[in-house]
Design an enzyme around this catalytic site. Sequence first.
Site, PDB file in Angstrom:
ATOM      1  N   HIS A 191       0.659   5.180  -0.055  1.00 45.74           N
ATOM      2  CA  HIS A 191       0.067   6.088   0.439  1.00 45.74           C
ATOM      3  C   HIS A 191       0.706   7.253  -0.177  1.00 45.74           C
ATOM      4  CE1 HIS A 191      -2.993   4.578   3.106  1.00 45.74           C
ATOM      5  NE2 HIS A 191      -2.029   4.118   4.036  1.00 45.74           N
ATOM      6  N   HIS A 201       2.425  -0.943   1.860  1.00 40.86           N
ATOM      7  CA  HIS A 201       1.231  -0.394   2.139  1.00 40.86           C
ATOM      8  C   HIS A 201       1.545   1.376   2.476  1.00 40.86           C
ATOM      9  CE1 HIS A 201      -2.486   0.134   4.497  1.00 40.86           C
ATOM     10  NE2 HIS A 201      -1.936   1.365   4.944  1.00 40.86           N
ATOM     11  N   GLU A 202       2.614   1.821   3.316  1.00 41.49           N
ATOM     12  CA  GLU A 202       2.976   3.183   3.407  1.00 41.49           C
ATOM     13  C   GLU A 202       3.420   3.724   2.351  1.00 41.49           C
ATOM     14  OE1 GLU A 202       1.868   4.721   5.958  1.00 41.49           O
ATOM     15  OE2 GLU A 202       1.234   3.167   6.895  1.00 41.49           O
TER      16      GLU A 202
END
Length: 204
Positions: free
Chosen positions: A24, A20-21
């Site tokens: 980003h 997820h990170e």
Amino acid sequence: MNPINAIVTLVILIFSAIVHEVSHGLMAEKLGDSTARDEGRITLNPIPHIDPFGSILLPGFLLLIGSPIVFGAAKPVPVNFNALRSPKVGMALVSLAGPLSNFILAALMILPLKFGLVSGMMAEIWLQAVVINIVLGTFNLLPIPPLDGSKVVASLLPSKAMHWILSMEQYGFFLVIIFLMLGLLDKILLPVVKGFFLLFGIMI
């Protein structure tokens, strides 16, 4: 939940939160901000991403109390929204990249279950991975600072309102805990999980 299951859950959760990170950071880099790359955060190595509260204590607490929903977070990837080629649009795209990566992981992981390619304990682990990624993706889309959904909403507002929402990030997790303790998160997240499986023709 026995200790082995708890460890498996934490491993899946940490991996999913890291993806997820990193998503980003990759989106931010594509849109003009290399901060995450410069700080060594575009990596699946868990060490730079582990957050003591979000990665260990919060999910551990949820497992301990037998919560039907378990979620957590990795350390947020640094993003300089002002460095993006289009800061407001970029903020929305960067924010959406994380949850989207979890939904993609969930969709890929549900296929072996759909076609019966895994069974027994492996099927249980696969099922858990799908649920965790659906929960992570949906949870982060909630419009509560500092979750990704709040940044998407902020990007659609005038600058003054946008900065006000972003300034509330330091208080947001208190709201998350309140929502959790009142059972409101379960009412939001569980129907999404069931709907996702129904979309693939799987009853849970």
